[in-house]
Design an enzyme around this catalytic site. Structure first.
Site, PDB file in Angstrom:
ATOM      1  N   TYR A 153       0.508  -1.480  -0.210  1.00  0.00           N
ATOM      2  CA  TYR A 153      -0.068  -0.124  -0.155  1.00  0.00           C
ATOM      3  C   TYR A 153       0.980   1.186  -0.231  1.00  0.00           C
ATOM      4  O   TYR A 153       0.041   1.992  -0.346  1.00  0.00           O
ATOM      5  CB  TYR A 153      -1.125   0.009   1.252  1.00  0.00           C
TER       6      TYR A 153
ATOM      7  N   ARG B 268       1.407   2.170  -3.436  1.00  0.00           N
ATOM      8  CA  ARG B 268       0.134   2.319  -4.226  1.00  0.00           C
ATOM      9  C   ARG B 268       0.284   3.819  -3.892  1.00  0.00           C
ATOM     10  O   ARG B 268      -0.434   4.791  -4.924  1.00  0.00           O
ATOM     11  CB  ARG B 268      -0.830   1.222  -3.887  1.00  0.00           C
TER      12      ARG B 268
ATOM     13  N   GLN C  72     -15.839   1.935  -5.692  1.00  0.00           N
ATOM     14  CA  GLN C  72     -14.693   0.329  -5.145  1.00  0.00           C
ATOM     15  C   GLN C  72     -13.507   1.429  -4.780  1.00  0.00           C
ATOM     16  O   GLN C  72     -12.257  -0.109  -4.504  1.00  0.00           O
ATOM     17  CB  GLN C  72     -14.827  -0.641  -5.915  1.00  0.00           C
ATOM     18  N   ASN C  73     -12.711   2.261  -5.604  1.00  0.00           N
ATOM     19  CA  ASN C  73     -11.664   2.555  -5.691  1.00  0.00           C
ATOM     20  C   ASN C  73     -11.074   3.306  -4.373  1.00  0.00           C
ATOM     21  O   ASN C  73     -11.717   4.081  -3.343  1.00  0.00           O
ATOM     22  CB  ASN C  73     -11.491   3.507  -6.988  1.00  0.00           C
ATOM     23  N   VAL C  74      -9.815   3.241  -4.000  1.00  0.00           N
ATOM     24  CA  VAL C  74      -8.460   3.501  -2.174  1.00  0.00           C
ATOM     25  C   VAL C  74      -8.067   5.253  -3.760  1.00  0.00           C
ATOM     26  O   VAL C  74      -7.554   5.248  -2.274  1.00  0.00           O
ATOM     27  CB  VAL C  74      -7.901   2.615  -2.150  1.00  0.00           C
ATOM     28  N   ASP C  75      -8.005   5.175  -4.508  1.00  0.00           N
ATOM     29  CA  ASP C  75      -7.085   6.364  -4.707  1.00  0.00           C
ATOM     30  C   ASP C  75      -8.214   7.761  -4.742  1.00  0.00           C
ATOM     31  O   ASP C  75      -9.485   7.306  -3.768  1.00  0.00           O
ATOM     32  CB  ASP C  75      -7.441   6.059  -6.583  1.00  0.00           C
TER      33      ASP C  75
ATOM     34  N   HIS D 139     -14.604   0.544  -0.261  1.00  0.00           N
ATOM     35  CA  HIS D 139     -13.022   0.107   0.126  1.00  0.00           C
ATOM     36  C   HIS D 139     -12.104   0.521   0.674  1.00  0.00           C
ATOM     37  O   HIS D 139     -11.205   0.190   0.596  1.00  0.00           O
ATOM     38  CB  HIS D 139     -12.389  -0.649  -1.158  1.00  0.00           C
TER      39      HIS D 139
ATOM     40  N   GLY E 267     -16.096   0.960 -15.494  1.00  0.00           N
ATOM     41  CA  GLY E 267     -14.572   0.327 -14.789  1.00  0.00           C
ATOM     42  C   GLY E 267     -15.067  -0.651 -14.088  1.00  0.00           C
ATOM     43  O   GLY E 267     -13.856  -0.670 -13.431  1.00  0.00           O
ATOM     44  N   THR E 268     -15.536  -1.144 -13.829  1.00  0.00           N
ATOM     45  CA  THR E 268     -15.669  -2.466 -12.865  1.00  0.00           C
ATOM     46  C   THR E 268     -16.364  -3.615 -13.620  1.00  0.00           C
ATOM     47  O   THR E 268     -16.948  -4.178 -13.472  1.00  0.00           O
ATOM     48  CB  THR E 268     -16.427  -2.056 -11.199  1.00  0.00           C
TER      49      THR E 268
HETATM   50  P1  OAD Z   1     -11.179  -5.277 -12.163  1.00  0.00           P
HETATM   51  O1  OAD Z   1     -10.018  -5.191 -11.971  1.00  0.00           O
HETATM   52  O2  OAD Z   1     -11.777  -6.400 -11.126  1.00  0.00           O
HETATM   53  O3  OAD Z   1     -11.780  -4.325 -12.845  1.00  0.00           O
HETATM   54  C1  OAD Z   1     -11.166  -3.387 -13.562  1.00  0.00           C
HETATM   55  C2  OAD Z   1     -12.270  -2.992 -14.836  1.00  0.00           C
HETATM   56  O4  OAD Z   1     -12.212  -2.065 -15.715  1.00  0.00           O
HETATM   57  C3  OAD Z   1     -12.906  -4.312 -16.002  1.00  0.00           C
HETATM   58  O5  OAD Z   1     -13.904  -4.566 -15.646  1.00  0.00           O
HETATM   59  C4  OAD Z   1     -12.068  -3.894 -17.249  1.00  0.00           C
HETATM   60  O6  OAD Z   1     -12.855  -4.457 -18.504  1.00  0.00           O
HETATM   61  C5  OAD Z   1     -12.452  -1.919 -16.941  1.00  0.00           C
HETATM   62  N1  OAD Z   1     -11.574  -1.424 -17.679  1.00  0.00           N
HETATM   63  C6  OAD Z   1     -10.386  -1.294 -18.278  1.00  0.00           C
HETATM   64  N2  OAD Z   1      -9.466  -1.094 -18.690  1.00  0.00           N
HETATM   65  C7  OAD Z   1     -10.248   0.337 -18.390  1.00  0.00           C
HETATM   66  C8  OAD Z   1     -10.908   2.078 -19.032  1.00  0.00           C
HETATM   67  N3  OAD Z   1      -9.837   2.572 -19.931  1.00  0.00           N
HETATM   68  N4  OAD Z   1     -11.698   2.642 -18.758  1.00  0.00           N
HETATM   69  C9  OAD Z   1     -13.500   1.570 -18.262  1.00  0.00           C
HETATM   70  N5  OAD Z   1     -12.979   0.519 -17.660  1.00  0.00           N
HETATM   71  C10 OAD Z   1     -11.771  -0.725 -18.353  1.00  0.00           C
HETATM   72  O7  OAD Z   1     -11.395  -3.511 -10.820  1.00  0.00           O
HETATM   73  P2  OAD Z   1     -12.054  -3.418  -9.911  1.00  0.00           P
HETATM   74  O8  OAD Z   1     -13.918  -4.205 -10.410  1.00  0.00           O
HETATM   75  O9  OAD Z   1     -12.322  -2.317  -8.850  1.00  0.00           O
HETATM   76  O10 OAD Z   1     -10.971  -4.686  -3.684  1.00  0.00           O
HETATM   77  O11 OAD Z   1     -11.956  -4.226  -8.209  1.00  0.00           O
HETATM   78  C11 OAD Z   1     -13.415  -4.416  -7.833  1.00  0.00           C
HETATM   79  C12 OAD Z   1     -11.686  -4.565  -5.824  1.00  0.00           C
HETATM   80  O12 OAD Z   1     -11.774  -6.199  -6.223  1.00  0.00           O
HETATM   81  C13 OAD Z   1     -11.360  -3.614  -5.810  1.00  0.00           C
HETATM   82  O13 OAD Z   1     -11.665  -2.688  -5.237  1.00  0.00           O
HETATM   83  C14 OAD Z   1      -9.662  -4.119  -4.942  1.00  0.00           C
HETATM   84  C15 OAD Z   1      -9.888  -5.407  -5.632  1.00  0.00           C
HETATM   85  O14 OAD Z   1      -9.721  -6.890  -5.271  1.00  0.00           O
HETATM   86  C16 OAD Z   1      -9.999  -4.467  -2.485  1.00  0.00           C
HETATM   87  O15 OAD Z   1      -8.656  -5.114  -2.786  1.00  0.00           O
HETATM   88  C17 OAD Z   1     -11.027  -5.006  -1.337  1.00  0.00           C
END
Ligand code: OAD
Length: 230
Positions: free
Chosen positions: A56, A59, A89-92, A107, A173-174
Site C-alpha cells: 500500500y 500504491r 470501490q477505488n481507494v484512490d 473499500h 470500469g468495474t
Molecule cells: P477489476 O480490475 O476487477 O476490473 C476493472 C474493470 O475495468 C474491468 O471490467 C475492465 O474491463 C475495465 N477497464 C479497463 N480499462 C478501462 C478503461 N480505460 N476504462 C474503463 N474501464 C476499463 O477492478 P474492480 O472491479 O474495481 O478490492 O475491482 C474490485 C475490487 O477488487 C477492488 O476494489 C479491489 C480488488 O480486489 C480490494 O482490494 C479490497
C-alpha cells in the site's frame, strides 16, 4: 432548491486506468503481479504485515504522481445539473481531486491510516508511507485504511440507500467480481436507467441497461452528449 434528478455512479479501477493506475483483473493487472490474499486480506495482514504495508505504501506513492482524467472530471461536472453520488470501490482520491463532492468509498482510502484494532480511529496521512512500528493513538500498529477481503464493508448500507433512490445509475470500469459492491446495482428502482461503460465485456444483464463499450473517458464523453440531447 429545485428537485434534481439523482445519479449514482458505481466506479471501479477502470475509471482510473487512463490516469495510469493499473486495474486488478485485466491482463497485466495487479492480481497477476501479487497474490491478492497475501496483500489484500485480513489473513495476509496477520501473516506478513510488512509486506502489506509495502504494497500500500507503493500504491500511495504512485497516487501522488497521477492525475484525474476526463471521466472523473465529467462526473464532477454533472453536479451542475444533477444530484450526483459517486460510490467507488477505488481507494484512490481521483474523484475528490476532480471535484466530486459526494463520494462513498466502499473499500477505504489510500490517504488514510487506522488503528489495527479500531476501524473508526482513522488519521489522514496524505501520501507518506506507514512505517512498521508506527502506532495509532490506542497504541496498536497503524495499518492502511483499506477494507480487505475477510472484513465487513461498513459503507455498504449507505451506498445501497443512495442507489435505491437513483433515477440513473452509471457503472464505470468495474468487473463486478467483488461482493457486496457488485450487488449494489440490484437496489436500483425498477424504472431507473442503467448505463454501463467498459471497453470489455462485463457479465451484467439487467432491465433498462445501455452498454457503452468504450474506455472511461470516451464513454463518459458519449454519455454526456446523450444527456445533453435528452
Ligand atoms: P477489476 O480490475 O476487477 O476490473 C476493472 C474493470 O475495468 C474491468 O471490467 C475492465 O474491463 C475495465 N477497464 C479497463 N480499462 C478501462 C478503461 N480505460 N476504462 C474503463 N474501464 C476499463 O477492478 P474492480 O472491479 O474495481 O478490492 O475491482 C474490485 C475490487 O477488487 C477492488 O476494489 C479491489 C480488488 O480486489 C480490494 O482490494 C479490497
Amino acid at each position: 432548491m429545485k428537485d434534481q434528478k439523482k445519479i449514482v455512479a458505481l466506479t471501479g479501477a477502470g475509471i482510473s486506468a487512463e490516469s495510469g493506475i493499473t486495474t486488478f483483473r485485466d491482463s497485466g493487472g495487479l492480481w497477476e503481479q501479487y497474490d491478492v490474499m497475501e496483500v489484500a486480506s485480513i489473513d495476509g495482514w496477520r501473516k506478513n504485515p510488512q509486506l502489506v504495508l509495502r504494497f500500500y505504501n507503493d500504491r500511495r506513492k504512485q497516487l501522488e504522481e497521477v492525475k484525474p482524467n476526463a471521466a472523473h472530471r465529467i462526473l464532477a461536472e454533472l453536479e451542475k445539473d444533477f444530484d450526483v453520488t459517486v460510490v467507488t470501490q477505488n481507494v484512490d482520491n481521483l474523484h475528490e481531486r476532480a471535484g466530486s463532492s459526494k463520494i462513498i468509498h466502499l473499500h477505504g482510502e489510500l490517504t488514510g491510516a487506522r488503528s489495527s484494532v479500531n476501524p473508526d480511529m482513522i488519521v489522514d496521512i496524505g501520501y507518506r508511507p506507514i512505517e512498521w512500528g508506527e502506532k495509532a493513538e490506542d497504541g496498536s500498529q497503524l495499518r492502511p485504511h483499506i477494507v480487505w477481503f475477510g472484513e465487513a464493508v461498513p459503507m455498504i448500507e449507505t451506498a445501497a440507500d443512495a442507489v435505491a433512490l437513483a433515477d440513473m445509475v452509471i457503472i464505470i470500469g468495474t468487473s463486478l467480481n467483488v461482493y457486496p459492491a457488485a450487488g449494489l446495482v440490484g437496489y436500483a428502482p425498477r424504472n431507473a436507467s442503467i448505463y454501463l461503460i467498459d471497453p470489455n465485456d462485463v457479465p451484467y444483464s439487467g432491465r433498462n441497461i445501455t452498454i457503452i463499450r468504450e474506455k472511461a473517458t470516451a464513454g463518459m464523453e458519449k454519455l454526456k452528449q446523450l444527456m445533453i440531447v435528452h
